[in-house]
Design an enzyme around this catalytic site. Sequence first.
Site, PDB file in Angstrom:
ATOM      1  N   SER A   1      40.921  31.805  35.328  1.00 58.35           N
ATOM      2  CA  SER A   1      41.529  32.605  36.413  1.00 58.35           C
ATOM      3  C   SER A   1      41.893  33.899  35.968  1.00 58.35           C
ATOM      4  O   SER A   1      41.271  34.624  35.199  1.00 58.35           O
ATOM      5  CB  SER A   1      42.332  31.755  37.037  1.00 58.35           C
ATOM      6  OG  SER A   1      42.592  32.370  38.505  1.00 58.35           O
TER       7      SER A   1
ATOM      8  N   ARG B   1      38.043  37.789  48.746  1.00 58.01           N
ATOM      9  CA  ARG B   1      39.102  37.668  47.839  1.00 58.01           C
ATOM     10  C   ARG B   1      40.090  38.991  48.016  1.00 58.01           C
ATOM     11  O   ARG B   1      41.407  38.471  47.937  1.00 58.01           O
ATOM     12  CB  ARG B   1      38.417  37.894  46.375  1.00 58.01           C
ATOM     13  CG  ARG B   1      38.334  36.649  45.560  1.00 58.01           C
ATOM     14  CD  ARG B   1      37.631  35.331  46.423  1.00 58.01           C
ATOM     15  NE  ARG B   1      36.332  35.596  47.080  1.00 58.01           N
ATOM     16  CZ  ARG B   1      35.800  34.728  47.493  1.00 58.01           C
ATOM     17  NH1 ARG B   1      36.259  33.360  47.862  1.00 58.01           N
ATOM     18  NH2 ARG B   1      34.405  34.924  47.871  1.00 58.01           N
TER      19      ARG B   1
ATOM     20  N   ASP C   1      34.604  26.178  44.101  1.00 65.23           N
ATOM     21  CA  ASP C   1      35.624  26.975  43.585  1.00 65.23           C
ATOM     22  C   ASP C   1      35.664  28.054  45.010  1.00 65.23           C
ATOM     23  O   ASP C   1      34.821  28.769  45.058  1.00 65.23           O
ATOM     24  CB  ASP C   1      35.474  27.758  42.524  1.00 65.23           C
ATOM     25  CG  ASP C   1      36.811  28.331  42.018  1.00 65.23           C
ATOM     26  OD1 ASP C   1      37.651  28.699  42.842  1.00 65.23           O
ATOM     27  OD2 ASP C   1      37.009  28.599  40.776  1.00 65.23           O
TER      28      ASP C   1
ATOM     29  N   HIS D   1      38.879  25.106  42.011  1.00 68.03           N
ATOM     30  CA  HIS D   1      39.429  26.186  41.166  1.00 68.03           C
ATOM     31  C   HIS D   1      40.034  25.279  40.004  1.00 68.03           C
ATOM     32  O   HIS D   1      40.193  26.031  38.982  1.00 68.03           O
ATOM     33  CB  HIS D   1      40.187  27.120  41.762  1.00 68.03           C
ATOM     34  CG  HIS D   1      40.815  28.321  41.146  1.00 68.03           C
ATOM     35  ND1 HIS D   1      39.832  29.020  40.828  1.00 68.03           N
ATOM     36  CD2 HIS D   1      41.948  28.710  40.723  1.00 68.03           C
ATOM     37  CE1 HIS D   1      40.614  30.111  40.121  1.00 68.03           C
ATOM     38  NE2 HIS D   1      41.789  29.692  40.073  1.00 68.03           N
TER      39      HIS D   1
END
Length: 221
Positions: free
Chosen positions: A46, A79, A169, A197
């Site tokens: 990440s 996002r 994810d 995720h």
Amino acid sequence: MITLDNRGIPPTSECPEGFTLQDMVGDVAGLVEHLGIGPCRVVGTSLGAFITQELALSRPDLVRRAVLIATRGRTDMLRAAITRAEIELHDAGVELPARYAAVVRALKSLSPRTLDDGEAMADWLDLFELSPAAGPGQRAQMDLSTLDHRLGAYRGIRVPCQVIAFADDLITPAHLAREVADAIPGAEYELIEGCGHYGYLEDPATVNKVMVEFLTGAVAR
């Protein structure tokens, strides 16, 4: 294996005045140089993957091989909206009930396979509920989630890289991770099914297997 606590997260300084992604890249480079272990194998997930891919680009002398887990090279509409919403919620001073925050985190971070497993979910929700509330350092890290479009720059990465994506994810979806693998010359791409995720925790055996094979050069692909 050496791990580090990124700036923003105690016991490392929270740096409430803010910091940049390049500051965090400099932190990792400084640690590698301080320990005298470069070039070394670097693994990030990440935000840690954002740091790792920038380190591979700017300091290839320090990186032997890099594994980028749950990464992306740009910020798409959803996002960006998620990041803005989380920042607005934090800055409004709203403190969500711990159990509610745990449920939201589970829905964002875990796969349907895990969400449908009642016994596993009891443990996950307890873990998330015990997690500390976001502090000033985590607020500073939120700004870094709006990643600049870096795919063009990543074509300049020359160290061997592996991108690991998780099929379920929602935070860094697999198609955005695939873009990173396609941009980096010669990068390997692994898609792991049935994981969200936190796939490295949902299916550590599979993640560790493909990662160790790449890091040791055990499998030629």
